[in-house]
Design a protein around this motif. Structure first.
Motif, PDB file in Angstrom:
ATOM      1  N   ILE A  29       0.839  -1.199   0.000  1.00 25.30           N
ATOM      2  CA  ILE A  29       0.000   0.000   0.000  1.00 25.30           C
ATOM      3  C   ILE A  29       0.884   1.263   0.000  1.00 25.30           C
ATOM      4  O   ILE A  29       0.567   2.255  -0.659  1.00 25.30           O
ATOM      5  CB  ILE A  29      -0.984  -0.018   1.196  1.00 25.30           C
ATOM      6  N   GLU A  46       3.723   1.564  -1.454  1.00 21.45           N
ATOM      7  CA  GLU A  46       4.176   1.744  -2.846  1.00 21.45           C
ATOM      8  C   GLU A  46       3.063   2.319  -3.709  1.00 21.45           C
ATOM      9  O   GLU A  46       3.316   3.101  -4.621  1.00 21.45           O
ATOM     10  CB  GLU A  46       4.676   0.413  -3.412  1.00 21.45           C
ATOM     11  N   ILE A  47       1.822   1.924  -3.424  1.00 21.79           N
ATOM     12  CA  ILE A  47       0.679   2.511  -4.155  1.00 21.79           C
ATOM     13  C   ILE A  47       0.666   4.025  -3.903  1.00 21.79           C
ATOM     14  O   ILE A  47       0.453   4.818  -4.818  1.00 21.79           O
ATOM     15  CB  ILE A  47      -0.661   1.884  -3.694  1.00 21.79           C
ATOM     16  N   PHE A  48       0.902   4.415  -2.643  1.00 25.18           N
ATOM     17  CA  PHE A  48       0.938   5.842  -2.294  1.00 25.18           C
ATOM     18  C   PHE A  48       2.126   6.555  -2.946  1.00 25.18           C
ATOM     19  O   PHE A  48       2.125   7.777  -3.053  1.00 25.18           O
ATOM     20  CB  PHE A  48       1.059   6.018  -0.774  1.00 25.18           C
ATOM     21  N   GLY A  49       3.134   5.773  -3.331  1.00 21.13           N
ATOM     22  CA  GLY A  49       4.337   6.387  -3.911  1.00 21.13           C
ATOM     23  C   GLY A  49       5.362   6.756  -2.842  1.00 21.13           C
ATOM     24  O   GLY A  49       6.241   7.585  -3.067  1.00 21.13           O
ATOM     25  N   ARG A  62       3.223   3.556 -12.873  1.00 21.33           N
ATOM     26  CA  ARG A  62       4.013   3.053 -11.741  1.00 21.33           C
ATOM     27  C   ARG A  62       3.112   2.242 -10.798  1.00 21.33           C
ATOM     28  O   ARG A  62       3.471   1.166 -10.332  1.00 21.33           O
ATOM     29  CB  ARG A  62       4.640   4.236 -10.984  1.00 21.33           C
ATOM     30  N   GLN A  63       1.917   2.772 -10.558  1.00 20.95           N
ATOM     31  CA  GLN A  63       0.984   2.065  -9.680  1.00 20.95           C
ATOM     32  C   GLN A  63       0.524   0.740 -10.307  1.00 20.95           C
ATOM     33  O   GLN A  63       0.364  -0.257  -9.596  1.00 20.95           O
ATOM     34  CB  GLN A  63      -0.227   2.949  -9.379  1.00 20.95           C
ATOM     35  N   VAL A  68       3.081  -1.722  -9.562  1.00 18.29           N
ATOM     36  CA  VAL A  68       3.004  -2.173  -8.157  1.00 18.29           C
ATOM     37  C   VAL A  68       1.909  -3.237  -8.013  1.00 18.29           C
ATOM     38  O   VAL A  68       2.107  -4.272  -7.369  1.00 18.29           O
ATOM     39  CB  VAL A  68       2.730  -0.978  -7.209  1.00 18.29           C
ATOM     40  N   PRO A  86      -5.512   5.946  -3.210  1.00 18.62           N
ATOM     41  CA  PRO A  86      -5.457   6.875  -4.363  1.00 18.62           C
ATOM     42  C   PRO A  86      -4.895   6.208  -5.615  1.00 18.62           C
ATOM     43  O   PRO A  86      -3.724   6.362  -5.953  1.00 18.62           O
ATOM     44  CB  PRO A  86      -4.537   7.990  -3.855  1.00 18.62           C
TER      45      PRO A  86
END
Lengths: 314, 269
Positions: free
Chosen positions: A103, A105-108, B10-11, B14, B100
């Motif tokens: 999660i 990584e999803i957020f960056g 990028r997401q 992931v 998000p």
């Protein structure tokens, strides 16, 4: 949409076939408040929160978070948001550490930041010892704690909780409330919206109350205003000894007290007034000539208000 | 390319990484691995046991690759069909969808993961077949081998698209898997067969027909059923149109993936 209200519903409507779950709901959630969203089963609480967290689509109207419309800009809207909707299931093949990494990584987020935040959060939700175990083996209470913890990842400014203690045993509920209190105490810049139908939970945690029924807003105000607006508030007094008529009589004669009744080993004191009057009453009771080992406000006042509003809205 | 688009990709990466982790930590990979192993062993051992051989490198490759589509379809049933629906069925959507991330990043991530996993299996399968050709006489048709492999990847895209489509609206993973299986094993074959038999229509556009070219590339010809009567099946031999077959498979992938995405995007939890 002003920054004064990080969460906003505007004329929100959701239909499931012929059933209207949310009906023209307009509601603003004040910044840095902990708002309890109250309503009976089927009132539209969960539906509204699911629209807010982009799990379902509104039939009409809009939901905004931090000024972004969720349906049109979900990525921006949910950027600074932590969510706990119902009891989510996690990826059973991942450990809490791996889940937080995924999660994160999803957020960056950067790897180091994910690692440091994960350790801190898992400590906070008392799951640090389970950080590398597979979530598939966890109990519902443990998963809920992971869920609360995950909502804190990436330093959110808004947290949305949909019945976070639902389905937990009494110990799990108490632990969850304790965690939520700590979260609130640690960060006053958080805006929290929590749906619940447990009056004591809302009384214990929230500083604002919003009530809905049949998908329509009935009330949205500060907790204190809601309570003081109510006819009476109830204080539970626990004397050291079994309550007797003399105690009831003495309490009944104190200022702002409407009535005092024996309820098992406790005395239920109905009083009028706000927090100042209540504080004065606590002082007066403590000064009486019999020992008291506990005093607290009952959630009954909120419950009374809730029930009367629900009854009126039928 | 905007920064937001780059971040969406990028997401998606992931999500794909997690999806592949899911494949490799699940039990389905064992089932699929055993099926692949059984097919490979049968094709390897039966000629040896019967003291026979394929006769040439091309014959061996043609025989091996004719099973490749079966593997792709099995992978579609086991992995791809359940990829989207599992988020709803296992309620993990409550974790992922509330973050998000755009729905298309989730969709692309899951599609990529499926295609990479299935593609890797197919590549290993082809490489194994290529190594085994050293036991057979004749020359190795590198061009045909590469064409067949490229077509196999096109088939992976097409089959994954169909599987994603069923997974986009099914309520349970088992339903999506069964629908995908029925579609590939029964429905599309039945439609093709009926059209060929009664309307004499060449079903080159069928997702069941085009993968036949995986093997046809080694002979350059394609048998086309032109008439079926109770006792006779007339078959015409036509030139194998490799480009058309590839385009058919890619088109199936494009159309079904677009349809799957739009259904998934509007699907309520």
């Amino acid at each position: 949409m002003t920054s004064e209200y990080p969460i906003e519903f505007v004329s929100l409507r959701k239909e499931f076939g012929s059933f209207v779950a949310v009906n023209d709901l307009s509601l603003q959630i004040k910044k840095n408040s902990f708002t309890g969203l109250l309503g009976p089963n089927g009132a539209g609480k969960s539906t509204s929160l699911k629209i807010l967290t982009h799990l379902i689509h509104a039939t009409s109207g809009e939901a905004y978070i931090n000024g972004y419309e969720v349906d049109k800009n979900p990525k921006q809207a949910l950027q600074g948001v932590g969510t706990v909707v119902e009891t989510p299931e996690f990826y059973g093949y991942l450990s809490p550490n791996e889940t937080f990494r995924y999660i994160g990584e999803i957020f960056g987020m950067k790897r180091e930041s994910i690692q440091s935040q994960t350790s801190e959060i898992l400590e906070k939700v008392k799951m640090a010892d389970w950080a590398d175990k597979k979530i598939g083996t966890f109990s519902k209470g443990m998963r809920q704690r992971i869920s609360i913890g995950l909502s804190l990842l990436n330093d959110p400014s808004v947290i949305i909780l949909d019945e976070p203690t639902s389905g937990l045993d009494p110990r799990g509920m108490a632990e969850m409330r304790e965690i939520l209190k700590n979260i609130r105490n640690d960060n006053n810049n958080l805006t929290i919206l929590m749906s619940s139908h447990m009056m004591h939970e809302v009384s214990d945690l929230c500083d604002r109350i919003a009530m809905i029924n049949h998908g329509t807003l009935l009330l949205n105000d500060d907790f204190e205003n809601v309570i003081s607006d109510s006819d009476t508030r109830v204080v539970i007094v626990r004397p050291l000894e079994t309550p007797n008529d003399d105690m009831l009589d003495k309490i009944g004669r104190l200022s702002n007290v409407v009535s005092a009744e024996r309820m098992g080993g406790e005395i239920n004191v109905r009083m009028k007034g706000g927090n100042e009057e209540m504080a004065a009453l606590f002082r007066q009771i403590a000064a009486l000539d019999f020992p008291v080992c506990g005093m607290s406000e009952s959630a009954n006042a909120l419950e009374d208000k809730y029930l009367s509003l629900i009854k009126e809205s039928r | 390319m905007t920064a937001e688009f780059t971040d969406d990709l990028r997401q998606a990466y992931v999500v794909a990484k997690n999806e592949i982790k899911k494949f490799f930590r699940g039990k389905k990979i064992l089932i699929f691995g055993l099926l692949v192993l059984a097919i490979v062993l049968l094709q390897t051992i039966v000629p040896i046991v019967s003291n026979s051989s394929y006769g040439s490198k091309d014959n061996l490759l043609e025989s091996f690759v004719s099973f490749a589509i079966l593997l792709v379809e099995l992978a579609g049933v086991l992995f791809t069909a359940t990829s989207l629906v599992s988020e709803f069925e296992e309620r993990t959507a409550l974790v992922l969808f509330t973050k998000p991330i755009k729905k298309w990043s989730i969709f692309i991530g899951k599609l990529m993961a499926s295609m990479m996993a299935v593609g890797a299996f197919i590549l290993i399968y082809y490489v194994y077949a290529a190594i085994l050709t050293f036991t057979e006489p004749g020359s190795f048709s590198t061009g045909a081998f590469v064409q067949s492999l490229a077509l196999a990847f096109c088939a992976v895209f097409g089959v994954c698209g169909v599987s994603m489509l069923f997974g986009s609206f099914a309520k349970k993973g088992s339903t999506a898997s069964i629908l995908t299986l029925v579609f590939f094993v029964l429905l599309i074959g039945l439609i093709s067969g009926l059209l060929q038999t009664f309307a004499h229509i060449d079903t080159w556009w069928s997702i069941n027909d085009a993968p036949g070219y995986l093997g046809y590339v080694f002979t350059g010809i394609r048998p086309e059923v032109i008439d079926v009567s109770p006792y006779v099946v007339d078959v015409a031999i036509t030139t194998a149109d490799i480009i058309r077959a590839g385009a058919v498979l890619v088109l199936w992938g494009v159309i079904t993936n677009i349809a799957a995405f739009f259904i998934f995007r509007r699907r309520d939890f």
